[in-house]
Motif scaffolding. Structure first.
Motif: not given
Length: 190
Positions: A16-21
């Protein structure tokens, strides 16, 4: 459900953090590259403030991502991965984190040293200045922001190219480890 990363794959929080970033980086890049072409109307300042607020959000998410990685660990290199490839991947990830931290910090420094009106994060809270007005520091922050963008773009292109190389030519799970698992149907297929 295991929220942490496993030795085989990235967990849902890291994904989630990867794709949100990734999404925020794309949006910030498009907006940032178009700022100079916008007329200096009230809408320009609204877009500019939105760019700055989103950049600070990105900064917070990257700090969170790094903290989570320290807590949750990282998957091992895939079996058969050459030592030099594992080291290069690790160095690339470190450089990506460094650049994604430095980009919003340089923008924040530029904003602070420019002596512009106070920055309000999405209009909700005033963001403290990193420095008093200082023209040389503002110029440095602006130059650093631009150069860091182009360097980040090159490293991201390399990162994406490596992921697709592994996916298409190596046919390994490098890319799939950062994607959500596919749900199985009632018949057991994917």
């Amino acid at each position: 459900m295991n929220w942490k990363n496993t030795p085989e794959r990235w967990g849902p929080v890291s994904q989630l953090l990867h794709w949100l970033i990734v999404v925020l980086l794309v949006v910030l890049s498009v907006v940032g590259l178009s700022l100079d072409s916008l007329p200096k109307t009230p809408k320009y300042f609204w877009v500019y403030d939105l760019h700055k607020s989103t950049g600070l959000t990105l900064l917070a998410l990257v700090v969170l991502r790094i903290g989570w990685r320290l807590v949750a660990g990282a998957p091992r290199p895939l079996p058969g991965t050459a030592v030099w490839q594992a080291r290069l991947a690790s160095a690339t990830h470190g450089l990506l984190y460094l650049l994604i931290l430095a980009m919003p910090l340089s923008g924040w420094l530029y904003d602070s040293a420019s002596g512009l009106r106070p920055l309000r994060w999405y209009g909700l809270a005033e963001v403290p200045k990193l420095s008093a007005p200082n023209e040389q520091l503002a110029d440095f922050g602006h130059e650093a922001h631009e150069w860091l963008f182009w360097l980040l773009l090159l490293v991201v292109i390399g990162h994406v190219a490596a992921a697709f190389y592994h996916h298409i030519f190596q046919r390994d799970d490098t890319l799939r480890r950062m994607l959500p698992r596919r749900r199985r149907t009632a018949s057991g297929g994917s």
